[in-house]
Design an enzyme around this catalytic site. Structure first.
Site, PDB file in Angstrom:
ATOM      1  N   HIS A 160     -10.351  -1.859 -19.369  1.00 46.50           N
ATOM      2  CA  HIS A 160     -10.725  -3.279 -19.594  1.00 46.50           C
ATOM      3  C   HIS A 160      -9.740  -4.226 -18.905  1.00 46.50           C
ATOM      4  O   HIS A 160      -9.596  -5.377 -19.329  1.00 46.50           O
ATOM      5  CB  HIS A 160     -10.784  -3.612 -21.094  1.00 46.50           C
ATOM      6  CG  HIS A 160     -11.524  -2.609 -21.921  1.00 46.50           C
ATOM      7  ND1 HIS A 160     -12.847  -2.749 -22.252  1.00 46.50           N
ATOM      8  CD2 HIS A 160     -11.126  -1.439 -22.462  1.00 46.50           C
ATOM      9  CE1 HIS A 160     -13.242  -1.702 -22.976  1.00 46.50           C
ATOM     10  NE2 HIS A 160     -12.210  -0.893 -23.104  1.00 46.50           N
ATOM     11  N   SER A 281      -2.172 -19.785   5.125  1.00 46.83           N
ATOM     12  CA  SER A 281      -3.046 -20.910   4.852  1.00 46.83           C
ATOM     13  C   SER A 281      -2.676 -22.027   5.811  1.00 46.83           C
ATOM     14  O   SER A 281      -1.518 -22.188   6.170  1.00 46.83           O
ATOM     15  CB  SER A 281      -2.845 -21.363   3.402  1.00 46.83           C
ATOM     16  OG  SER A 281      -3.212 -22.721   3.267  1.00 46.83           O
ATOM     17  N   LYS A 287       1.503 -19.461   1.346  1.00 51.24           N
ATOM     18  CA  LYS A 287       0.393 -18.544   1.074  1.00 51.24           C
ATOM     19  C   LYS A 287       0.399 -17.318   1.971  1.00 51.24           C
ATOM     20  O   LYS A 287       0.797 -17.356   3.126  1.00 51.24           O
ATOM     21  CB  LYS A 287      -0.954 -19.262   1.256  1.00 51.24           C
ATOM     22  CG  LYS A 287      -1.327 -20.202   0.125  1.00 51.24           C
ATOM     23  CD  LYS A 287      -1.447 -19.538  -1.237  1.00 51.24           C
ATOM     24  CE  LYS A 287      -2.708 -18.722  -1.375  1.00 51.24           C
ATOM     25  NZ  LYS A 287      -3.896 -19.544  -1.600  1.00 51.24           N
ATOM     26  N   GLU A 294     -10.346  -8.802   0.845  1.00 50.85           N
ATOM     27  CA  GLU A 294     -11.488  -9.581   0.335  1.00 50.85           C
ATOM     28  C   GLU A 294     -12.756  -9.311   1.142  1.00 50.85           C
ATOM     29  O   GLU A 294     -13.854  -9.197   0.583  1.00 50.85           O
ATOM     30  CB  GLU A 294     -11.152 -11.076   0.378  1.00 50.85           C
ATOM     31  CG  GLU A 294     -10.037 -11.458  -0.584  1.00 50.85           C
ATOM     32  CD  GLU A 294      -9.531 -12.867  -0.311  1.00 50.85           C
ATOM     33  OE1 GLU A 294      -9.948 -13.772  -1.021  1.00 50.85           O
ATOM     34  OE2 GLU A 294      -8.730 -13.052   0.629  1.00 50.85           O
TER      35      GLU A 294
END
Ligand code: ARG
Length: 462
Positions: A160, A281, A287, A294
């Site tokens: 979980h 970024s 970043k 992704e």
């Protein structure tokens, strides 16, 4: 060819197609990717026609040589593809006629575009099964290297996405080795089943020419010819199996990618992705985004989409060939490209990433991860029934939670307040190292078990 109105079937047709008809009908924009397989199939067919005495050896040789010339034009990027000629099959044949003249007209004896496209596409998908197999083996090797480096690094195991029990980094990496091994198995199964040759099924019914389907099957590396000509030209199971195996594999890749996305956040810091697989970024200088992970996570969308699309195309088609089936190729091409790219990117990312053992260990000790070890100790040392041990442990967890500390931070007298039988020896099982070392059941997380699995897989992949 005969008249100017229609280049391909001038005999029967007086007028050429409407421009929009040509646009919807043509597949040359994408099926040119089958050029090599088309020429391979045609060369095998021509050799068989000569061996069976259906065309002369001289004509067959001219055809086979001419096809190599056509192939070299395609590979050199100088082939004049024509939409008016619809597809790769007609484009190649028309060019062959220009290159060698009249003998080209004999190539299509005892064959149809229906068995031709079926054989081309099977050869293409078969190659993709082999490519996927190689790419999966490379990914498994990268995961094995990670597992070997950290066979005994303790990290939290989750259920979980809540800390459950301590496990090892090696054990976690090896879980993916198992998944990708099953993916390899699925591609291998699909390959074995698809390895029958449709060539010679002709339009649908077979042919009256004395062809030798076993000869062409063997020349093209198939195990045997398909046994039913109707099935041979209308079956696209092989593409559906490839897409299904690809979808499951993409799902596995997506799960691993998701873990890498989570693990590389400032909140987790379990791993650092290398610069080679990250992006910055344009506005936030600090970043470091896991874009490759992704995008791998997202690829399942188009791969599963292709699978659903082809199932939908096929589901209502009566036997045998219908033009609907031309819509099989783009789906498979896109899925195969996406899968190969995702596998390559994942292999690179896994190979280059650095785990952070100190962070992993600290995280493993949070969330009362050794509560099960404590309950097991109560069963073993005090003879409590497991249900009661579970209850006692629950009270100890609540106590620690109330104090804002972890289980090993409770004092012996705190513990004895909950159950008087608890002794100093309990503290040994509350440590995460002891916890993982104790999980020695087959396939468990104990480093010795993990090392045994690593050794088994290294040998299998050697
Ligand atoms: N371009 C066609 C396809 O991809 C080739 C087969 C055409 N056969 C036919 N009977 N029109 O399916």
């Amino acid at each position: 060819m005969t008249d100017s109105s229609n280049t391909m079937w001038g005999g029967r047709f007086a007028a050429g197609p409407d421009a929009i008809m040509e646009a919807i009908n043509a597949s040359i924009g994408f099926d040119r990717r089958l050029a090599r397989q088309d020429i391979e199939g045609s060369r095998a067919h021509a050799a068989m026609l000569a061996a069976a005495g259906i065309v002369s050896s001289k004509d067959a040789e001219a055809i086979r040589e001419g096809l190599l010339t056509v192939l070299s034009e395609i590979e050199a990027g100088v082939f004049p593809f024509s939409t008016a000629l619809e597809d790769i099959h007609m484009n190649v044949e028309a060019r062959l006629k220009e290159v060698i003249g009249d003998p080209a007209g004999r190539l299509h004896t005892a064959r149809s575009r229906n068995d031709q496209v079926a054989v081309d596409f099977r050869l293409w998908v078969r190659d993709q099964c082999d490519a996927a197999d190689g790419a999966l083996a490379a990914l498994m090797r990268a995961l094995l290297a990670q597992a070997e480096a950290g066979a005994d690094w303790v990290m939290p195991g989750f259920t979980h996405l809540q800390v459950a029990q301590p496990v090892t980094w090696g054990h976690h990496m090896m879980a993916y080795v198992e998944m990708f091994a099953r993916d390899r198995g699925r591609f291998a199964d699909a390959r074995r089943r698809m390895n029958e040759s449709p060539l010679g099924a002709a339009a649908l019914a077979g042919t009256s020419f004395p062809i030798d389907r076993h000869m062409t099957a063997e020349a093209l590396g198939f195990d045997r010819p398909c046994a039913n000509s109707l099935d041979a030209v209308s079956d696209r199971d092989f593409a559906l199996e490839f897409l299904s195996a690809s979808s499951i594999c993409a799902m596995h890749l997506s799960r691993l990618a998701e873990e890498l996305v989570i693990w590389s956040t400032a909140q987790f810091r379990f791993v650092k992705m290398s610069d080679r697989w990250s992006t910055g970024s344009s506005i936030m200088p600090q970043k470091r985004n896991p874009d490759a992970a992704e995008l791998i996570r997202a690829k399942i969308g188009r791969i599963l989409g292709a699978t659903v699309a082809l199932f939908t195309v096929m589901k209502g088609l009566p036997l045998t060939y219908s033009k609907d089936m031309q819509e099989d190729k783009e789906q498979v091409f896109d899925a195969a490209d996406s899968l190969m790219l995702a596998l390559a990117a994942m292999t690179g990312m896994v190979g280059d990433m650095t785990a952070n053992p100190d962070v992993l260990r600290a995280a493993a000790a949070t969330g009362f991860s050794t509560a099960t070890d404590l309950a097991d100790w109560l069963v073993r040392a005090l003879g409590l029934p497991f249900r009661e041990a579970h209850h006692v442990t629950g009270r100890l967890v609540a106590l620690a939670e109330g104090r804002g500390c972890d289980l090993p931070d409770l004092s012996l007298s705190d513990m004895q307040g909950v159950h008087p039988g608890i002794a100093q020896a309990v503290f040994a099982v509350l440590g995460v190292e002891n916890s993982v070392r104790s999980r020695t059941s087959y396939g468990g997380t104990a480093p010795d078990q993990v090392r045994a699995q690593i050794a088994r897989w290294k040998e299998a992949l050697a």
